[in-house]
Design an enzyme around this catalytic site. Sequence first.
Site, PDB file in Angstrom:
ATOM      1  NE  ARG A  32      -5.387 -13.707  -9.711  1.00  0.00           N
ATOM      2  CZ  ARG A  32      -4.516 -14.650 -10.159  1.00  0.00           C
ATOM      3  NH1 ARG A  32      -3.151 -14.949  -9.896  1.00  0.00           N
ATOM      4  NH2 ARG A  32      -4.728 -14.678 -12.120  1.00  0.00           N
ATOM      5  CG  ASP A  64      11.689   8.090  -4.240  1.00  0.00           C
ATOM      6  OD1 ASP A  64      12.716   7.886  -5.318  1.00  0.00           O
ATOM      7  OD2 ASP A  64      11.338   9.057  -4.654  1.00  0.00           O
ATOM      8  NE  ARG A 113      36.656   9.015 -21.129  1.00  0.00           N
ATOM      9  CZ  ARG A 113      36.170   8.698 -22.046  1.00  0.00           C
ATOM     10  NH1 ARG A 113      35.395   8.000 -22.355  1.00  0.00           N
ATOM     11  NH2 ARG A 113      36.803   9.610 -23.120  1.00  0.00           N
ATOM     12  CG  MET A 152      15.137   8.519 -10.690  1.00  0.00           C
ATOM     13  SD  MET A 152      13.503   8.229 -11.214  1.00  0.00           S
ATOM     14  CE  MET A 152      13.069   9.308 -12.436  1.00  0.00           C
ATOM     15  CE  LYS A 212      39.651   3.443  -4.834  1.00  0.00           C
ATOM     16  NZ  LYS A 212      38.602   3.733  -4.296  1.00  0.00           N
TER      17      LYS A 212
HETATM   18  O1  F6P Z   1       8.773   9.624  -6.949  1.00  0.00           O
HETATM   19  C1  F6P Z   1       9.724   8.988  -7.236  1.00  0.00           C
HETATM   20  C2  F6P Z   1      10.703   9.885  -8.091  1.00  0.00           C
HETATM   21  O2  F6P Z   1      11.589   8.868  -9.052  1.00  0.00           O
HETATM   22  C3  F6P Z   1      11.388  10.519  -7.836  1.00  0.00           C
HETATM   23  O3  F6P Z   1      13.391   9.926  -7.549  1.00  0.00           O
HETATM   24  C4  F6P Z   1      11.859  11.532  -8.570  1.00  0.00           C
HETATM   25  O4  F6P Z   1      12.480  12.546  -8.583  1.00  0.00           O
HETATM   26  C5  F6P Z   1      10.787  11.385  -9.846  1.00  0.00           C
HETATM   27  O5  F6P Z   1       9.727  10.555  -8.912  1.00  0.00           O
HETATM   28  C6  F6P Z   1      10.291  11.822 -10.979  1.00  0.00           C
HETATM   29  O6  F6P Z   1       8.659  12.293 -11.357  1.00  0.00           O
HETATM   30  P1  F6P Z   1       8.275  12.652 -13.041  1.00  0.00           P
HETATM   31  O7  F6P Z   1       8.222  10.707 -13.200  1.00  0.00           O
HETATM   32  O8  F6P Z   1       7.035  12.998 -12.262  1.00  0.00           O
HETATM   33  O9  F6P Z   1       9.517  12.690 -13.458  1.00  0.00           O
END
Ligand code: F6P
Length: 328
Positions: free
Chosen positions: A29, A132, A167, A174, A218
């Site tokens: 846009r 990330d 538990r 990630m 806890k």
């Molecule tokens: O770079 C982003 C990310 O989500 C990372 O945190 C993770 O390690 C990676 O991609 C996973 O990548 P793929 O989708 O190739 O498995």
Amino acid sequence: MNQSIKRIGVLTSGGDSPGMNAAIRSVVRTTMFHGLECTAIYRGYQGLIEGDFEDFTARSVNNIINKGGTILKSARCEQFREKEGRATAFQQAKNAGIDALVVIGGNGSLTGALKLNQEFGLPIIGIPGTIDNDILGTDYTIGFDTAINTVVEAIDKIRDTASSHNRLFFVEVMGRDVGLVALNSGVGAGAEEILIPEQNLGLERLLDSLKRSKASGKSSSIVVVAEGDKTGKNVFELKEYVETHLPIYDVRVSVLGHMQRGGSPTCFDRVLASRMGVKAVESLLEGKSNFMVGVESNKMILTPIEKAISGLSEIDEELIRVSDIMSI
Ligand code: F6P
């Protein structure tokens, strides 16, 4: 205004992130707003090499601001790592009349963009898109806010069942190299321990902390583990280790995986993506190239791509301390 730019190409590359569509919409846009043409490039650098293009108008990006993923698709492209691949990509861009490129992606995508410019001179601006939040030159990358909210929502649910059964849960999130998703979502979800790649606490220290947790009354615990953490080999090994050394704990593992990369972007990510798209296109029109758009203290800024890819964002010591205090 740079008169030589009449058509701008846009692509998404690397791991997708929620808000990439909002960024595409903004780039398209803004291009239209300035009376230019826009070429959408599918499948990242792979699509650039293969000439997988489509002319976009302002209407091509209707109703995508709320959608996760990327309508342009994404790919990790081996061919583009070689100079030959990049030469083909440049030729395709030239044939399609693309005068400049906006690349939305993470570290690897920006590295490729820089090479393309250095070798063939195509003006390029990068937009940081990755859950990330590991890129230098911006407080936030597109998708991070959505991802940490997704993780917090998931952990809230895990906590319900953890608490019903008294538990301990290891929840893997990630973050291969940087623990920002783990640290922020861990603090937001009230995790007892957060294990990140930047800090190897060691297995002993983990056991001590879990013993203290139990002694303090806890009944259930959540330990958030970034996938790149070095304390154990992985979350399953951590489970085994704790079960062997602290049999008082009934341990379960939950690996959140790619659900963290999906979902409708938060308002924060939509606004960030919209601002970054405008800044990217207008920077190209001001004659700038080889910069990444970022946000710092809520102001839009530009950082040379070279600097943005020169390292990884650092973990916030203050937040680690907050997490330690909160988990007594
Ligand atoms: O770079 C982003 C990310 O989500 C990372 O945190 C993770 O390690 C990676 O991609 C996973 O990548 P793929 O989708 O190739 O498995």
